[in-house]
Scaffold this motif. Structure first.
Motif, PDB file in Angstrom:
ATOM      1  N   PHE A   1     -52.516  16.380  12.711  1.00 12.07           N
ATOM      2  CA  PHE A   1     -51.289  16.038  13.434  1.00 12.07           C
ATOM      3  C   PHE A   1     -51.426  16.330  14.923  1.00 12.07           C
ATOM      4  O   PHE A   1     -51.063  15.495  15.770  1.00 12.07           O
ATOM      5  N   ALA A   2     -51.919  17.502  15.265  1.00 11.72           N
ATOM      6  CA  ALA A   2     -52.061  17.891  16.669  1.00 11.72           C
ATOM      7  C   ALA A   2     -52.955  16.910  17.426  1.00 11.72           C
ATOM      8  O   ALA A   2     -52.672  16.544  18.574  1.00 11.72           O
ATOM      9  N   ASP A   3     -54.016  16.477  16.783  1.00  9.05           N
ATOM     10  CA  ASP A   3     -54.904  15.497  17.418  1.00  9.05           C
ATOM     11  C   ASP A   3     -54.223  14.134  17.526  1.00  9.05           C
ATOM     12  O   ASP A   3     -54.351  13.440  18.534  1.00  9.05           O
ATOM     13  N   ALA A   4     -53.493  13.745  16.463  1.00  8.86           N
ATOM     14  CA  ALA A   4     -52.859  12.429  16.443  1.00  8.86           C
ATOM     15  C   ALA A   4     -51.788  12.290  17.509  1.00  8.86           C
ATOM     16  O   ALA A   4     -51.611  11.218  18.095  1.00  8.86           O
ATOM     17  N   ILE A   5     -51.089  13.379  17.779  1.00 11.88           N
ATOM     18  CA  ILE A   5     -50.007  13.313  18.774  1.00 11.88           C
ATOM     19  C   ILE A   5     -50.509  13.660  20.166  1.00 11.88           C
ATOM     20  O   ILE A   5     -49.759  13.609  21.143  1.00 11.88           O
ATOM     21  N   ASN A   6     -51.811  14.023  20.235  1.00 13.91           N
ATOM     22  CA  ASN A   6     -52.412  14.422  21.521  1.00 13.91           C
ATOM     23  C   ASN A   6     -51.603  15.556  22.136  1.00 13.91           C
ATOM     24  O   ASN A   6     -51.102  15.461  23.262  1.00 13.91           O
ATOM     25  N   MET A   7     -51.520  16.644  21.386  1.00 14.80           N
ATOM     26  CA  MET A   7     -50.655  17.759  21.774  1.00 14.80           C
ATOM     27  C   MET A   7     -50.969  18.287  23.167  1.00 14.80           C
ATOM     28  O   MET A   7     -52.116  18.594  23.496  1.00 14.80           O
ATOM     29  N   ASN A   8     -49.930  18.370  23.968  1.00 16.57           N
ATOM     30  CA  ASN A   8     -50.002  18.988  25.289  1.00 16.57           C
ATOM     31  C   ASN A   8     -48.616  19.506  25.626  1.00 16.57           C
ATOM     32  O   ASN A   8     -47.663  19.297  24.863  1.00 16.57           O
ATOM     33  N   ALA A   9     -48.473  20.168  26.762  1.00 12.60           N
ATOM     34  CA  ALA A   9     -47.204  20.804  27.117  1.00 12.60           C
ATOM     35  C   ALA A   9     -46.065  19.792  27.211  1.00 12.60           C
ATOM     36  O   ALA A   9     -44.931  20.065  26.795  1.00 12.60           O
TER      37      ALA A   9
END
Length: 305
Positions: free
Chosen positions: A61-69
Motif C-alpha cells: 500500500f505504501a508503495d502504491a500510494i507513493n507515501m510522502n508527507a
C-alpha cells in the motif's frame, strides 16, 4: 463521498472504508490504480492489520500510494494488532512492537486509528492502558478502538484506558445480522432472539463508538458471497429490484442497506476490483426507504415477530 464523525473523535471519515487485506493480490500497477481510484472516489480511509499478508499488504500500500508527507495528510490510516500465530496478544510489549512495525511498513510517523484486533483471553487492561498512553504521548497513534469485542470487554478496557475507544469492527451483513435481529426479537422463542454479543449494537450507539462492519457481502464465516448466490434467491431478487429502481448495482444496494441504519456505521469493503469499489462508494449517494430496508432484511431469511 458522504462523511461521518468517527465515534467521539473529531475525525471526519468517509462512510466507506477501504480494506487492504487483499492488496497483495494485485500487481504494482494495479495496486497504484486501485488506490488512486479510491482517492478519486473520496474513499481516503484505508484499513490495515499487521497480519494482512504478514505485513506485506502495508508495504505494498505504501508503495502504491507513493507515501510522502503531502499524501499522508490527505489520507486516514487505520491498522490493527494483537493476532499472532496460534494466539492473541494484547501485552504492552507486543502492542508497542506491532505499532512500530506498522509505521515502518506504511512509511509514516503516525496512525490515525489503532484497533485491537481479536479479544485476548489473557488481556491485562492495565498493560493496554500503558501502551496506549505511550503511543498517544509519542504521537504515534491519534485514536484507539477495538475489533470483535462485546460491551463488557470494552468496559473492562475503559476502566483503565484513558483514551476514548472510537470504533469497533464487527462482522455484519444482510445475511449475518444477528446484532440487529436479537434487538427485534426480544423475549421471543426463536433463533433470532439469541443475544450472542451483549447487545453490542445498542451499546456502541450509547457510547458513541462507530461500528465498522467487516465482510459486508459474506454469509456465514467466509462461506461465500450472498450476492448472486443460489442460496439466497429471494434476497437477490429483491436487491436487484431495488437496484433497478435506483439505477445502481446490487453491490451498491448491499452497502446502502448498512448505511441506512441510524447507527452511522462505516462498512469496510475488501474488494480489489475497481468497478466494485466505485459501486460501493456510490452507496453513499442513495438512502433506502424504511420499506426497502425491511424488505431486504426479510428476504434474507430474517424474521419479524
Amino acid at each position: 463521498m458522504r462523511k461521518i464523525r468517527l465515534g467521539s473523535s473529531t475525525l471526519e471519515v468517509p462512510v466507506v472504508a477501504v480494506g487492504c487485506m487483499r492488496i497483495n493480490s494485485l500487481e504494482k500497477a494495479e495496486a497504484e490504480r486501485f488506490v488512486q481510484t479510491a482517492l478519486e472516489e473520496g474513499a481516503n480511509f484505508f484499513d490495515h492489520a499487521d497480519i494482512y499478508g504478514s505485513g506485506e499488504c502495508e508495504e505494498i500500500f505504501a508503495d502504491a500510494i507513493n507515501m510522502n508527507a503531502d499524501i499522508r495528510e490527505k489520507i486516514i490510516l487505520q491498522s490493527k494488532c494483537g493476532i499472532r500465530k496460534g494466539m492473541f496478544d494484547f501485552s504492552k510489549e507486543y502492542i508497542l512492537e506491532s505499532v512500530d512495525g506498522i509505521l515502518k511498513r506504511l512509511k509514516t510517523d503516525y496512525l490515525d486509528t489503532l484497533l485491537l484486533h481479536r479479544p485476548d483471553a489473557l488481556v491485562e487492561p492495565e498493560e493496554v492502558a500503558e501502551a496506549f498512553d505511550i503511543l498517544a504521548s509519542s504521537g504515534k497513534v491519534k485514536y484507539f478502538g477495538v475489533s470483535n469485542q462485546n460491551p463488557m470487554q470494552i468496559e473492562l478496557l475503559k476502566k483503565y484506558v484513558k483514551q476514548p475507544l472510537v470504533a469497533n469492527q464487527l462482522q455484519l451483513s444482510i445475511t449475518n445480522a444477528n446484532m440487529i435481529s436479537n434487538g427485534i426479537n426480544v423475549n421471543m422463542e426463536n433463533e433470532s432472539a439469541i443475544n450472542r454479543d451483549g447487545s453490542i449494537l445498542d451499546y456502541c450507539r450509547l457510547k458513541d463508538i462507530t461500528i465498522q462492519p467487516w465482510s459486508p457481502f459474506q454469509y456465514g464465516f467466509f462461506e461465500g458471497v450472498f450476492l448472486g448466490s443460489d442460496k439466497f434467491p429471494e434476497l437477490n431478487q429483491k436487491i436487484n429490484e431495488i437496484a433497478n429502481k435506483y439505477n445502481v448495482s446490487d453491490t451498491t444496494v448491499a452497502i446502502a442497506w448498512l448505511l441506512r441504519h441510524p447507527a452511522n456505521m462505516q462498512p469496510v469493503i475488501g474488494t480489489m476490483n475497481i468497478n466494485r469499489l466505485k459501486e460501493c462508494c456510490q452507496a453513499s449517494e442513495i438512502t433506502l426507504s424504511r420499506e426497502e430496508w425491511y424488505s431486504i432484511y426479510r428476504t434474507a431469511g430474517n424474521i419479524l415477530p
